[in-house]
Design a protein around this motif. Sequence first.
Motif, short mmCIF file in Angstrom:
data_model
loop_
_atom_site.label_atom_id
_atom_site.label_comp_id
_atom_site.label_asym_id
_atom_site.label_seq_id
_atom_site.Cartn_x
_atom_site.Cartn_y
_atom_site.Cartn_z
N SER A 195 -53.56 74.66 32.23
CA SER A 195 -52.91 75.20 30.99
C SER A 195 -52.28 75.72 33.22
CB SER A 195 -53.93 76.01 30.79
OG SER A 195 -54.30 76.95 31.05
N ARG A 196 -51.60 76.49 32.30
CA ARG A 196 -50.66 77.67 33.16
C ARG A 196 -51.55 78.61 33.97
NH1 ARG A 196 -44.60 78.60 33.96
NH2 ARG A 196 -44.83 76.66 31.99
N PHE A 197 -52.61 79.26 32.77
CA PHE A 197 -53.28 80.02 33.36
C PHE A 197 -54.96 79.62 33.93
CE2 PHE A 197 -57.54 82.89 32.67
CZ PHE A 197 -56.83 83.78 33.86
N THR A 198 -55.14 78.26 34.28
CA THR A 198 -56.48 77.89 34.43
C THR A 198 -55.46 77.98 36.32
OG1 THR A 198 -56.89 77.00 32.94
CG2 THR A 198 -57.99 75.73 34.87
N ASP A 199 -54.56 76.71 36.52
CA ASP A 199 -53.81 76.63 37.49
C ASP A 199 -53.74 77.73 38.23
OD1 ASP A 199 -53.42 74.11 37.61
OD2 ASP A 199 -51.56 73.71 36.10
N MET A 200 -53.24 79.19 37.62
CA MET A 200 -52.86 80.65 38.27
C MET A 200 -53.86 80.80 39.27
SD MET A 200 -50.00 82.17 36.02
CE MET A 200 -50.29 83.12 36.23
N ALA A 201 -55.17 80.79 38.15
CA ALA A 201 -55.79 81.53 38.62
C ALA A 201 -56.83 80.75 39.87
CB ALA A 201 -57.12 81.16 37.36
N THR A 202 -56.79 79.23 40.14
CA THR A 202 -57.46 78.54 40.82
C THR A 202 -56.60 78.16 42.02
OG1 THR A 202 -58.14 76.91 39.04
CG2 THR A 202 -57.98 76.13 41.63
N TYR A 203 -55.10 78.28 42.11
CA TYR A 203 -54.72 78.35 42.84
C TYR A 203 -54.52 79.99 43.98
CZ TYR A 203 -51.81 73.76 41.79
OH TYR A 203 -51.78 72.49 41.42
N GLY A 204 -54.56 80.73 43.35
CA GLY A 204 -54.76 82.13 43.57
C GLY A 204 -56.14 82.16 44.39
N LEU A 205 -57.34 82.33 43.42
CA LEU A 205 -58.37 82.07 44.05
C LEU A 205 -59.01 81.96 44.90
CD1 LEU A 205 -60.37 82.97 40.46
CD2 LEU A 205 -59.88 84.44 42.48
N LEU A 206 -58.77 80.62 44.97
CA LEU A 206 -58.58 79.67 46.35
C LEU A 206 -58.08 80.20 47.58
CD1 LEU A 206 -59.41 76.31 44.97
CD2 LEU A 206 -61.08 77.82 46.28
N GLY A 207 -56.40 80.86 47.34
CA GLY A 207 -56.08 80.60 48.42
C GLY A 207 -55.73 82.33 49.07
N PHE A 208 -56.77 83.05 47.59
CA PHE A 208 -57.30 84.40 48.32
C PHE A 208 -58.33 84.58 49.11
CE2 PHE A 208 -59.55 88.49 47.84
CZ PHE A 208 -59.21 89.34 48.51
N ALA A 209 -59.23 83.34 48.71
CA ALA A 209 -61.21 83.74 49.48
C ALA A 209 -60.71 82.77 50.90
CB ALA A 209 -61.18 82.29 48.54
N ILE A 210 -59.43 81.84 50.79
CA ILE A 210 -59.33 80.59 52.07
C ILE A 210 -58.28 82.27 53.29
CG2 ILE A 210 -57.89 79.36 53.80
CD1 ILE A 210 -58.62 77.11 50.95
N VAL A 211 -57.76 82.75 53.19
CA VAL A 211 -56.87 84.05 53.74
C VAL A 211 -57.98 85.34 54.28
CG1 VAL A 211 -55.56 85.89 53.32
CG2 VAL A 211 -54.49 83.79 52.88
#
Length: 142
Positions: A100-116
């Motif tokens: 879903s849009r929310f799950t994709d945004m949360a997954t990409y966003g949280l993983l991207g933020f954690a990696i940065v």
Amino acid sequence: MGADAHSDGASEPQRSTRRFPQLTRDTARPEGGGRAAHGGYPAPARQWPLLTVMGGVAVGLLIVAFDAFRVGTILIGLSLLAGAVLRWALPSVGMLAVRSRFTDMATYGLLGFAIVMLALMAQPKPWVHIPFLDDLVHFTVR
């Protein structure tokens, strides 16, 4: 004849209950999983959001391979954050839509933020210093 042909419901299966069927026969396309460009364009152009994110990750991995760990890892994280923004902003993102849009945004966003953040805090000489994380690491390692 035109109105009566479809009135009996023979062309589409009718369910008598709102429960999901015991046997799943197919998978629904995720919300926003349509083509990102018109069908007349070649296949890579129709998947430009996914290719943008994957290209950024590939360039980041290449930079890491050339021994610039911090910069390459930040680029990988920023590419995932860009994927979250594309998933939010565009109505159709092709194969970038997995759930879903929310799950994709949360997954990409949280993983991207954690990696940065991990790239910014990596030793030696971290660019960002967060004191409570030092305490947490010392508490868990001891």
